[in-house]
Design an enzyme around this catalytic site. Structure first.
Site, mmCIF file in Angstrom:
data_model
loop_
_atom_site.group_PDB
_atom_site.id
_atom_site.type_symbol
_atom_site.label_atom_id
_atom_site.label_comp_id
_atom_site.label_asym_id
_atom_site.label_seq_id
_atom_site.Cartn_x
_atom_site.Cartn_y
_atom_site.Cartn_z
ATOM 1 N N GLY A 190 -23.141 -38.404 -12.493
ATOM 2 C CA GLY A 190 -23.852 -39.685 -12.509
ATOM 3 C C GLY A 190 -23.830 -40.367 -11.148
ATOM 4 N N ASP A 212 -12.576 -40.608 -16.810
ATOM 5 C CA ASP A 212 -12.991 -39.500 -17.662
ATOM 6 C C ASP A 212 -12.672 -39.799 -19.134
ATOM 7 O OD1 ASP A 212 -13.525 -36.301 -16.979
ATOM 8 O OD2 ASP A 212 -12.628 -36.690 -18.944
ATOM 9 N N ALA A 226 -21.523 -35.686 -20.933
ATOM 10 C CA ALA A 226 -21.443 -34.270 -21.311
ATOM 11 C C ALA A 226 -22.111 -33.419 -20.247
ATOM 12 C CB ALA A 226 -22.143 -34.045 -22.652
ATOM 13 N N TYR A 261 -23.347 -24.365 -24.914
ATOM 14 C CA TYR A 261 -23.721 -25.776 -24.862
ATOM 15 C C TYR A 261 -23.985 -26.296 -26.283
ATOM 16 C CZ TYR A 261 -26.762 -29.820 -24.456
ATOM 17 O OH TYR A 261 -27.326 -31.053 -24.625
ATOM 18 N N LYS A 288 -21.590 -29.030 -28.754
ATOM 19 C CA LYS A 288 -22.085 -30.255 -29.395
ATOM 20 C C LYS A 288 -21.918 -30.170 -30.908
ATOM 21 C CE LYS A 288 -23.936 -32.611 -25.928
ATOM 22 N NZ LYS A 288 -23.727 -34.022 -25.649
ATOM 23 N N ILE A 329 -41.665 -19.980 -13.799
ATOM 24 C CA ILE A 329 -41.915 -19.963 -15.255
ATOM 25 C C ILE A 329 -40.965 -18.922 -15.842
ATOM 26 C CG2 ILE A 329 -43.608 -19.440 -17.063
ATOM 27 C CD1 ILE A 329 -45.797 -20.429 -15.172
ATOM 28 N N GLY A 344 -30.490 -17.575 -23.352
ATOM 29 C CA GLY A 344 -30.114 -18.709 -24.211
ATOM 30 C C GLY A 344 -31.266 -19.599 -24.615
HETATM 31 N N1 UDP Z 1 -38.240 -23.864 -17.534
HETATM 32 C C1 UDP Z 1 -39.014 -23.101 -16.676
HETATM 33 N N2 UDP Z 1 -38.805 -23.230 -15.339
HETATM 34 C C2 UDP Z 1 -37.856 -24.066 -14.809
HETATM 35 C C3 UDP Z 1 -37.082 -24.847 -15.687
HETATM 36 C C4 UDP Z 1 -37.307 -24.714 -17.048
HETATM 37 O O1 UDP Z 1 -39.861 -22.324 -17.105
HETATM 38 O O2 UDP Z 1 -37.713 -24.113 -13.582
HETATM 39 C C5 UDP Z 1 -38.467 -23.754 -18.968
HETATM 40 C C6 UDP Z 1 -37.216 -23.391 -19.764
HETATM 41 O O3 UDP Z 1 -37.040 -22.006 -19.821
HETATM 42 C C7 UDP Z 1 -37.520 -24.023 -21.125
HETATM 43 C C8 UDP Z 1 -38.368 -25.251 -20.772
HETATM 44 O O4 UDP Z 1 -38.850 -25.023 -19.445
HETATM 45 O O5 UDP Z 1 -38.285 -23.161 -21.891
HETATM 46 C C9 UDP Z 1 -37.583 -26.542 -20.773
HETATM 47 O O6 UDP Z 1 -36.394 -26.325 -20.035
HETATM 48 P P1 UDP Z 1 -35.427 -27.486 -19.600
HETATM 49 O O7 UDP Z 1 -34.326 -26.870 -18.779
HETATM 50 O O8 UDP Z 1 -36.217 -28.586 -18.976
HETATM 51 O O9 UDP Z 1 -34.850 -28.046 -20.976
HETATM 52 P P2 UDP Z 1 -34.104 -27.315 -22.214
HETATM 53 O O10 UDP Z 1 -35.198 -27.046 -23.224
HETATM 54 O O11 UDP Z 1 -33.406 -26.104 -21.734
HETATM 55 O O12 UDP Z 1 -33.157 -28.370 -22.703
#
Ligand code: UDP
Length: 349
Positions: free
Chosen positions: A39, A54, A78, A144, A148, A208, A291
């Site tokens: 932050g 913390d 988190a 992750y 949670k 992508i 993931g």
């Molecule tokens: N993503 C992507 N390129 C990037 C970052 C994210 O294609 O540089 C994709 C990622 O694989 C997911 C979506 O965008 O399918 C959203 O990812 P983000 O990390 O923003 O959020 P998450 O869904 O993981 O919480």
């Protein structure tokens, strides 16, 4: 009557700072606990009390509850990176599950038993159907999501066995900015800020991650929710905690999805950003990110039935708020490191 005081852990982060703004607008006082690992001290809005420390530091949290008449806790501190959690699972179980148990103990000692948890859509894993209701199967695909879910489970037993009131808010993809607060993670891993960095020429292209998913255009689908709408959902959840409820350990009974109920693919996000920024954004195809589930879209029917209405449901509007916030940052976002070089203040400062 004195204003209600809410402890916001992680209140110097992106969502936490917007939460503090919303609390203030609703006439509540925010006390922020943040270790500034991610932050920024200057993100905490004026008027909020800042405590550097913390959630897992028993002495700090005990003193905080002794000094401030806290009515309820909104726990946002988190780690949030799915990819990192796959490489460093212990880091996630420690920070997102073990340390908050110290906070829970201090709360019980102080007689504070209302808790709003920032949970995540990652608890659903790869859902069988979208939109996802709160009682869908819970099968996280990454540490992750598990970290949670384990905290949700601990809270459920606090509700059943100890009479706690809690709400687990399962966030879909927080995005956008308010006038003051926007996203500046270090390192940035989230799609929209990275797309905007590519639009601004701060990176060569947007990666992508996977174009072979079983979706219309082959890229992952997510439900993007404006950060201020997300914060408002916490206000609704806080009100719910004031209502009497039966003590149950059923996770779905305490869970609330926060999303728009509309999914957009990675390619659709890039196309919307091109419109907002008025320029072409270069892309590069990469392999899938480990993931990542193919599609996460919320059913937010439960929250809507409780009176919550998202105000910013248009993807271009959400992206535009982030873009305009980015353009207002003087030195470019890459320059500032978490903590912003400001010293931690002592409790109550
Ligand atoms: N993503 C992507 N390129 C990037 C970052 C994210 O294609 O540089 C994709 C990622 O694989 C997911 C979506 O965008 O399918 C959203 O990812 P983000 O990390 O923003 O959020 P998450 O869904 O993981 O919480």
């Amino acid at each position: 009557m004195a204003a209600r005081t809410i402890l916001v852990t992680g209140g110097a982060g992106y969502i936490g700072a917007v939460m503090c703004e919303a609390l203030r607008e609703h006439g509540m006082q925010a006390v922020v606990l943040d270790n500034l690992s991610h932050g920024y001290r200057d993100a905490v809005p004026p008027g909020a009390v800042f405590v550097g420390g913390d959630v897992g530091d028993a002495a700090v949290v005990r003193e905080l509850f002794a000094r401030h008449a806290i009515d309820a806790v909104i726990h946002m501190a988190a780690y949030i990176e799915v990819g990192e959690s796959m490489l460093a699972p212990r880091k996630y179980f420690d920070n997102n599950f073990a340390r908050p148990l110290v906070l829970l103990e201090a709360m019980e000692g102080a007689g504070v038993r209302k808790f709003v948890l920032s949970s995540t859509a990652a608890v659903y894993g790869a859902p069988e159907r979208v939109p996802i209701p709160e009682d869908a199967a819970l099968r996280p695909l990454n540490p992750y999501g598990w970290s949670k879910l384990m905290l949700e489970q601990a809270l459920a037993w606090h509700a059943a066995a100890r009479g706690w009131r809690y709400a687990a808010l399962r966030y879909f993809n927080a995005a956008g900015a308010t006038e003051r607060c926007g996203e500046r993670h270090q390192p940035e891993t989230h799609l929209i800020p990275l797309v905007l960095e590519a639009a601004a020429g701060e990176r060569e292209a947007i990666a992508i991650f996977g174009s072979d998913y079983d979706t219309a255009d082959g890229t992952c689908i997510r439900d993007y929710i404006h950060v201020r709408d997300l914060a408002e959902a916490h206000i609704v959840a806080l009100r719910q905690l004031d209502e009497p409820a039966s003590a149950t350990a059923d996770l779905a009974a305490h869970a609330w999805n926060i999303g728009n109920g509309q999914g957009f693919s990675v390619r659709e996000v890039i196309a919307a950003a091109e419109k907002v920024c008025g320029r072409k954004i270069p892309t590069q195809l990469h392999p899938r990110r480990p993931g990542d589930p193919p599609a996460l879209v919320a059913s937010a029917a439960k929250l809507q039935a409780a009176g919550w209405r998202p105000r910013h449901t248009n993807l271009e509007e959400i992206i535009a708020s982030a873009w305009h916030w980015k353009l207002r940052q003087p030195q470019g976002l890459a320059a500032g490191k978490p903590g912003s070089g400001k010293a931690l203040s002592s409790p109550g400062a």
